[in-house]
Design a protein around this motif. Structure first.
Motif, PDB file in Angstrom:
ATOM      1  N   GLN A  42      12.747  29.159 -14.082  1.00 36.02           N
ATOM      2  CA  GLN A  42      13.929  29.964 -14.373  1.00 36.02           C
ATOM      3  C   GLN A  42      14.547  29.482 -15.675  1.00 36.02           C
ATOM      4  OE1 GLN A  42      16.520  29.939 -10.943  1.00 36.02           O
ATOM      5  NE2 GLN A  42      14.958  30.805  -9.626  1.00 36.02           N
ATOM      6  N   ASP A  43      15.079  30.408 -16.450  1.00 39.60           N
ATOM      7  CA  ASP A  43      15.801  30.109 -17.692  1.00 39.60           C
ATOM      8  C   ASP A  43      17.299  30.086 -17.407  1.00 39.60           C
ATOM      9  OD1 ASP A  43      13.412  30.220 -19.062  1.00 39.60           O
ATOM     10  OD2 ASP A  43      13.796  32.155 -19.989  1.00 39.60           O
ATOM     11  N   GLY A  44      18.047  29.384 -18.258  1.00 41.95           N
ATOM     12  CA  GLY A  44      19.505  29.441 -18.208  1.00 41.95           C
ATOM     13  C   GLY A  44      20.145  28.635 -17.109  1.00 41.95           C
ATOM     14  N   ILE A  45      19.469  27.642 -16.601  1.00 41.34           N
ATOM     15  CA  ILE A  45      20.011  26.817 -15.527  1.00 41.34           C
ATOM     16  C   ILE A  45      21.281  26.126 -16.040  1.00 41.34           C
ATOM     17  CG2 ILE A  45      19.482  24.813 -14.047  1.00 41.34           C
ATOM     18  CD1 ILE A  45      16.478  25.601 -14.481  1.00 41.34           C
ATOM     19  N   PRO A  46      22.397  26.051 -15.328  1.00 43.97           N
ATOM     20  CA  PRO A  46      22.552  26.284 -13.902  1.00 43.97           C
ATOM     21  C   PRO A  46      22.887  27.723 -13.506  1.00 43.97           C
ATOM     22  CG  PRO A  46      24.557  25.310 -14.711  1.00 43.97           C
ATOM     23  CD  PRO A  46      23.598  25.415 -15.879  1.00 43.97           C
ATOM     24  N   THR A  47      23.234  28.592 -14.431  1.00 48.11           N
ATOM     25  CA  THR A  47      23.425  30.006 -14.088  1.00 48.11           C
ATOM     26  C   THR A  47      22.244  30.756 -14.688  1.00 48.11           C
ATOM     27  OG1 THR A  47      25.827  29.733 -14.146  1.00 48.11           O
ATOM     28  CG2 THR A  47      24.988  31.981 -14.192  1.00 48.11           C
ATOM     29  N   PRO A  48      21.164  30.873 -13.921  1.00 45.16           N
ATOM     30  CA  PRO A  48      19.932  31.396 -14.498  1.00 45.16           C
ATOM     31  C   PRO A  48      20.036  32.864 -14.890  1.00 45.16           C
ATOM     32  CG  PRO A  48      19.720  31.151 -12.127  1.00 45.16           C
ATOM     33  CD  PRO A  48      21.047  30.571 -12.512  1.00 45.16           C
ATOM     34  N   THR A  49      19.196  33.226 -15.841  1.00 41.56           N
ATOM     35  CA  THR A  49      19.036  34.638 -16.157  1.00 41.56           C
ATOM     36  C   THR A  49      18.179  35.234 -15.053  1.00 41.56           C
ATOM     37  OG1 THR A  49      17.071  34.165 -17.467  1.00 41.56           O
ATOM     38  CG2 THR A  49      19.169  34.220 -18.649  1.00 41.56           C
ATOM     39  N   SER A  50      18.040  36.539 -15.058  1.00 39.68           N
ATOM     40  CA  SER A  50      17.206  37.179 -14.045  1.00 39.68           C
ATOM     41  C   SER A  50      15.804  36.600 -14.103  1.00 39.68           C
ATOM     42  CB  SER A  50      17.170  38.687 -14.272  1.00 39.68           C
ATOM     43  OG  SER A  50      18.467  39.224 -14.092  1.00 39.68           O
ATOM     44  N   ALA A  51      15.190  36.450 -12.927  1.00 44.01           N
ATOM     45  CA  ALA A  51      13.860  35.847 -12.852  1.00 44.01           C
ATOM     46  C   ALA A  51      13.097  36.444 -11.686  1.00 44.01           C
ATOM     47  CB  ALA A  51      13.977  34.339 -12.672  1.00 44.01           C
ATOM     48  N   THR A  52      11.782  36.408 -11.794  1.00 42.01           N
ATOM     49  CA  THR A  52      10.906  36.770 -10.684  1.00 42.01           C
ATOM     50  C   THR A  52      10.020  35.573 -10.415  1.00 42.01           C
ATOM     51  OG1 THR A  52      10.939  39.097 -11.304  1.00 42.01           O
ATOM     52  CG2 THR A  52       9.147  38.384  -9.872  1.00 42.01           C
TER      53      THR A  52
END
Length: 118
Positions: free
Chosen positions: A72-82
């Motif tokens: 996941q990108d953008g940790i701790p508030t991640p961007t959308s991910a699959t």
């Protein structure tokens, strides 16, 4: 997401190996006030430029659990991910498919489990 905690490991400040731990309740999209389960997730930063890294999530529902993993990108508030559904227990013991995560706000995520037919 209901609660989250950053673990600053290694060098002070954001660095590779830092971890983020989250937990929250699961509710149906059409009944946001009805809790049907809970989830726990942890992520480890491995890419400082994108605040990205591998994450593992466990959803606990009536009748079993669903295990998910992926980057996941953008940790701790991640961007959308699959991410991949890697298995489960109980009535989800043969689970496979994908989990889609959409972040509406830091406190509200839409998690959709797309279970593949076996």
């Amino acid at each position: 997401m209901q609660t989250g905690e950053e673990l600053d490991l290694g060098a002070p400040g954001r660095s590779i190996g830092d971890q983020f731990v989250f937990r929250g309740s699961l509710s149906p999209a059409d009944e946001p006030d009805r809790v049907i389960g809970r989830f726990s997730e942890f992520c480890v930063i491995s890419d400082l430029e994108r605040n990205a890294g591998p994450c593992m999530l466990t959803a606990v529902l009536e009748g079993g659990q669903i295990a998910v993993q992926g980057e996941q990108d953008g940790i701790p508030t991640p961007t959308s991910a699959t991410n991949a559904i890697t298995g489960g227990t109980g009535k989800f013991r043969k689970a496979q498919g994908e989990m889609t995560l959409e972040v509406l706000s830091a406190a509200t995520w839409v998690i959709t489990f797309q279970l593949a037919d076996r």
